[in-house]
Design a protein around this motif. Structure first.
Motif, PDB file in Angstrom:
ATOM      1  N   ILE A 128       0.979  -1.098  -0.176  1.00  0.00           N
ATOM      2  CA  ILE A 128      -0.203   0.079   0.139  1.00  0.00           C
ATOM      3  C   ILE A 128       0.849   1.213  -0.169  1.00  0.00           C
ATOM      4  CG2 ILE A 128      -1.579   1.309   1.294  1.00  0.00           C
ATOM      5  CD1 ILE A 128      -3.019  -1.431   2.414  1.00  0.00           C
ATOM      6  N   LEU A 129       1.924   1.361   0.825  1.00  0.00           N
ATOM      7  CA  LEU A 129       2.788   2.389   0.804  1.00  0.00           C
ATOM      8  C   LEU A 129       3.583   2.516  -0.325  1.00  0.00           C
ATOM      9  CD1 LEU A 129       4.380   2.020   4.740  1.00  0.00           C
ATOM     10  CD2 LEU A 129       2.567   3.664   3.831  1.00  0.00           C
ATOM     11  N   LYS A 130       4.111   1.569  -1.142  1.00  0.00           N
ATOM     12  CA  LYS A 130       4.644   1.514  -2.282  1.00  0.00           C
ATOM     13  C   LYS A 130       4.003   1.991  -3.419  1.00  0.00           C
ATOM     14  CE  LYS A 130       8.021  -2.185  -1.811  1.00  0.00           C
ATOM     15  NZ  LYS A 130       8.270  -3.546  -2.324  1.00  0.00           N
ATOM     16  N   ARG A 131       2.516   1.546  -3.376  1.00  0.00           N
ATOM     17  CA  ARG A 131       1.564   2.099  -4.557  1.00  0.00           C
ATOM     18  C   ARG A 131       1.218   3.810  -4.347  1.00  0.00           C
ATOM     19  NH1 ARG A 131       0.135  -3.277  -4.648  1.00  0.00           N
ATOM     20  NH2 ARG A 131      -1.075  -3.185  -2.816  1.00  0.00           N
ATOM     21  N   LYS A 132       1.085   4.157  -3.097  1.00  0.00           N
ATOM     22  CA  LYS A 132       1.193   5.283  -2.480  1.00  0.00           C
ATOM     23  C   LYS A 132       2.149   6.421  -3.393  1.00  0.00           C
ATOM     24  CE  LYS A 132      -2.337   5.402   1.313  1.00  0.00           C
ATOM     25  NZ  LYS A 132      -2.182   5.700   2.511  1.00  0.00           N
ATOM     26  N   LYS A 133       3.336   5.985  -3.025  1.00  0.00           N
ATOM     27  CA  LYS A 133       4.420   6.755  -3.391  1.00  0.00           C
ATOM     28  C   LYS A 133       4.505   6.803  -4.940  1.00  0.00           C
ATOM     29  CE  LYS A 133       7.435   5.696   0.687  1.00  0.00           C
ATOM     30  NZ  LYS A 133       8.588   5.101   1.072  1.00  0.00           N
ATOM     31  N   LEU A 134       4.069   5.603  -5.443  1.00  0.00           N
ATOM     32  CA  LEU A 134       4.174   5.657  -6.975  1.00  0.00           C
ATOM     33  C   LEU A 134       3.343   6.413  -7.556  1.00  0.00           C
ATOM     34  CD1 LEU A 134       4.113   1.784  -7.929  1.00  0.00           C
ATOM     35  CD2 LEU A 134       5.908   3.462  -8.537  1.00  0.00           C
ATOM     36  N   ILE A 135       2.080   6.806  -7.051  1.00  0.00           N
ATOM     37  CA  ILE A 135       0.861   7.791  -7.483  1.00  0.00           C
ATOM     38  C   ILE A 135       1.371   9.058  -7.209  1.00  0.00           C
ATOM     39  CG2 ILE A 135      -1.263   8.418  -7.153  1.00  0.00           C
ATOM     40  CD1 ILE A 135      -2.233   5.594  -6.759  1.00  0.00           C
ATOM     41  N   LEU A 151       0.220   2.790 -14.706  1.00  0.00           N
ATOM     42  CA  LEU A 151      -0.470   1.610 -14.530  1.00  0.00           C
ATOM     43  C   LEU A 151       0.242   0.237 -14.558  1.00  0.00           C
ATOM     44  CD1 LEU A 151      -3.344   0.692 -14.608  1.00  0.00           C
ATOM     45  CD2 LEU A 151      -3.463   0.765 -17.006  1.00  0.00           C
ATOM     46  N   ARG A 152       1.221   0.377 -15.519  1.00  0.00           N
ATOM     47  CA  ARG A 152       2.364  -0.882 -15.526  1.00  0.00           C
ATOM     48  C   ARG A 152       2.973  -1.080 -14.245  1.00  0.00           C
ATOM     49  NH1 ARG A 152       5.911   0.557 -19.057  1.00  0.00           N
ATOM     50  NH2 ARG A 152       4.269   1.146 -20.746  1.00  0.00           N
ATOM     51  N   LYS A 153       3.242  -0.036 -13.754  1.00  0.00           N
ATOM     52  CA  LYS A 153       4.074  -0.056 -12.352  1.00  0.00           C
ATOM     53  C   LYS A 153       3.163  -0.611 -11.288  1.00  0.00           C
ATOM     54  CE  LYS A 153       7.814   3.262 -13.007  1.00  0.00           C
ATOM     55  NZ  LYS A 153       8.101   4.500 -12.502  1.00  0.00           N
ATOM     56  N   LEU A 154       1.835  -0.208 -11.230  1.00  0.00           N
ATOM     57  CA  LEU A 154       0.851  -0.470 -10.256  1.00  0.00           C
ATOM     58  C   LEU A 154       0.434  -1.859 -10.609  1.00  0.00           C
ATOM     59  CD1 LEU A 154      -1.642   2.411 -10.155  1.00  0.00           C
ATOM     60  CD2 LEU A 154      -0.196   1.773  -8.260  1.00  0.00           C
ATOM     61  N   LYS A 155       0.211  -2.389 -11.758  1.00  0.00           N
ATOM     62  CA  LYS A 155      -0.044  -3.721 -12.003  1.00  0.00           C
ATOM     63  C   LYS A 155       1.158  -4.699 -11.510  1.00  0.00           C
ATOM     64  CE  LYS A 155      -3.159  -3.346 -15.911  1.00  0.00           C
ATOM     65  NZ  LYS A 155      -3.412  -3.962 -17.306  1.00  0.00           N
ATOM     66  N   ASN A 156       2.311  -4.205 -11.633  1.00  0.00           N
ATOM     67  CA  ASN A 156       3.477  -5.260 -11.329  1.00  0.00           C
ATOM     68  C   ASN A 156       3.503  -5.116  -9.766  1.00  0.00           C
ATOM     69  OD1 ASN A 156       4.240  -5.851 -14.026  1.00  0.00           O
ATOM     70  ND2 ASN A 156       5.495  -4.075 -14.250  1.00  0.00           N
ATOM     71  N   SER A 157       3.127  -4.146  -9.091  1.00  0.00           N
ATOM     72  CA  SER A 157       3.323  -4.108  -7.775  1.00  0.00           C
ATOM     73  C   SER A 157       2.265  -5.306  -7.169  1.00  0.00           C
ATOM     74  CB  SER A 157       3.103  -2.888  -7.182  1.00  0.00           C
ATOM     75  OG  SER A 157       1.774  -2.437  -7.221  1.00  0.00           O
ATOM     76  N   TYR A 158       0.960  -5.258  -7.637  1.00  0.00           N
ATOM     77  CA  TYR A 158       0.024  -6.108  -7.336  1.00  0.00           C
ATOM     78  C   TYR A 158       0.509  -7.734  -7.486  1.00  0.00           C
ATOM     79  CZ  TYR A 158      -3.513  -2.726  -6.245  1.00  0.00           C
ATOM     80  OH  TYR A 158      -4.031  -1.742  -5.579  1.00  0.00           O
ATOM     81  N   LYS A 159       1.398  -7.788  -8.737  1.00  0.00           N
ATOM     82  CA  LYS A 159       1.819  -9.220  -8.892  1.00  0.00           C
ATOM     83  C   LYS A 159       2.961  -9.594  -8.127  1.00  0.00           C
ATOM     84  CE  LYS A 159       1.053  -9.383 -13.990  1.00  0.00           C
ATOM     85  NZ  LYS A 159       1.531  -9.645 -15.231  1.00  0.00           N
ATOM     86  N   ASP A 160       3.819  -8.362  -7.749  1.00  0.00           N
ATOM     87  CA  ASP A 160       4.735  -8.703  -6.662  1.00  0.00           C
ATOM     88  C   ASP A 160       4.262  -9.187  -5.419  1.00  0.00           C
ATOM     89  OD1 ASP A 160       6.460  -8.080  -8.495  1.00  0.00           O
ATOM     90  OD2 ASP A 160       6.879  -6.154  -7.882  1.00  0.00           O
ATOM     91  N   GLN A 161       3.239  -8.331  -5.097  1.00  0.00           N
ATOM     92  CA  GLN A 161       2.509  -8.722  -3.715  1.00  0.00           C
ATOM     93  C   GLN A 161       1.981  -9.987  -3.770  1.00  0.00           C
ATOM     94  OE1 GLN A 161      -0.402  -5.911  -2.853  1.00  0.00           O
ATOM     95  NE2 GLN A 161      -1.076  -6.896  -0.792  1.00  0.00           N
ATOM     96  N   GLU A 162       1.278 -10.564  -4.758  1.00  0.00           N
ATOM     97  CA  GLU A 162       0.590 -11.836  -5.104  1.00  0.00           C
ATOM     98  C   GLU A 162       1.902 -12.653  -4.707  1.00  0.00           C
ATOM     99  OE1 GLU A 162      -1.198 -14.608  -8.269  1.00  0.00           O
ATOM    100  OE2 GLU A 162      -1.191 -12.688  -8.523  1.00  0.00           O
ATOM    101  N   ARG A 163       3.170 -12.892  -5.361  1.00  0.00           N
ATOM    102  CA  ARG A 163       4.446 -13.722  -5.086  1.00  0.00           C
ATOM    103  C   ARG A 163       4.770 -13.703  -3.804  1.00  0.00           C
ATOM    104  NH1 ARG A 163       5.474 -11.945 -10.600  1.00  0.00           N
ATOM    105  NH2 ARG A 163       6.492 -10.269  -9.926  1.00  0.00           N
ATOM    106  N   GLU A 164       4.715 -12.496  -3.010  1.00  0.00           N
ATOM    107  CA  GLU A 164       5.343 -12.465  -1.924  1.00  0.00           C
ATOM    108  C   GLU A 164       4.277 -13.343  -0.807  1.00  0.00           C
ATOM    109  OE1 GLU A 164       7.147  -9.272   0.566  1.00  0.00           O
ATOM    110  OE2 GLU A 164       7.523  -8.519  -1.340  1.00  0.00           O
ATOM    111  N   LEU A 165       2.918 -13.093  -1.153  1.00  0.00           N
ATOM    112  CA  LEU A 165       1.738 -13.694  -0.354  1.00  0.00           C
ATOM    113  C   LEU A 165       1.990 -15.107  -0.472  1.00  0.00           C
ATOM    114  CD1 LEU A 165      -1.025 -11.226  -0.920  1.00  0.00           C
ATOM    115  CD2 LEU A 165       0.132 -11.556   1.388  1.00  0.00           C
ATOM    116  N   TYR A 166       2.127 -15.703  -1.583  1.00  0.00           N
ATOM    117  CA  TYR A 166       2.225 -17.027  -1.959  1.00  0.00           C
ATOM    118  C   TYR A 166       3.030 -17.986  -1.099  1.00  0.00           C
ATOM    119  CZ  TYR A 166       0.019 -17.448  -6.544  1.00  0.00           C
ATOM    120  OH  TYR A 166      -0.867 -17.403  -7.437  1.00  0.00           O
ATOM    121  N   TYR A 167       4.146 -17.360  -0.408  1.00  0.00           N
ATOM    122  CA  TYR A 167       4.997 -18.074   0.456  1.00  0.00           C
ATOM    123  C   TYR A 167       4.122 -18.223   1.560  1.00  0.00           C
ATOM    124  CZ  TYR A 167       8.787 -16.863  -2.679  1.00  0.00           C
ATOM    125  OH  TYR A 167       9.706 -16.764  -3.796  1.00  0.00           O
TER     126      TYR A 167
END
Length: 176
Positions: free
Chosen positions: A28-35, A50-66
């Protein structure tokens, strides 16, 4: 994204919930800074953001997978894919393919084309406008997408619309 509803659906253990909250807060903090650091008055910057936001959600998803088992991972992937910002914009070739895939009749083809033309015009105007875009960027995307989906839903059969949504979600997720 409303991760509270996702957490409820996942039925996280207390340990998983704590770890989930840490990852969620970090992104959430990373996306706020991006915007905040973006110049949203330029179309090129909007696309980059938009591309950076999408990538941040994908990165978050990968971290949550663990933190999760396979079933929870699947639920998380479907949730993020469904709610990722900017999921409404897809290429003309996909639009053309959808006409064939959905076996649209001539009336549906005309209406679908008109809806997309209208959407594109509004979207481009919205990106160039002077309203306080930084604070409301995703809400405007979602409002426009909801209006478009509602219009398309009125033209398509229930089965066509369901298939349309599945294709668009998959294409946007894969190409982001």
């Amino acid at each position: 994204m409303d991760f509270k509803s996702l957490k409820t659906e996942l039925k996280l253990t207390s340990q998983q919930n704590k770890a989930f909250q840490v990852v969620e807060k970090e992104y959430i903090l990373k996306r706020k800074k991006l915007i905040q650091n973006s110049n949203l008055n330029k179309d090129a910057e909007n696309n980059i953001l938009l591309r950076k936001l999408k990538n941040s959600y994908k990165d978050q998803e990968r971290e949550l997978y663990y933190l999760m088992d396979e079933h929870q991972q699947h639920i998380t992937h479907q949730f993020i894919k469904k709610h990722m910002p900017g999921q409404f914009h897809y290429a003309d070739d996909v639009r053309t393919d959808l006409v064939e895939l959905l076996s649209l009749d001539s009336y549906q083809k005309r209406q679908y084309k008109a809806i997309n033309i209208t959407f594109d015009k509004i979207y481009l105007k919205m990106n160039r406008s002077d309203f306080d875009y930084k604070q409301h960027v995703t809400s405007h995307w979602y409002q426009l997408e909801v209006a478009r989906k509602n219009a398309i839903q009125k033209v398509f059969t229930k089965e066509q619309f369901q298939y349309y949504q599945e294709v668009i979600q998959r294409v946007n997720y894969e190409h982001s």
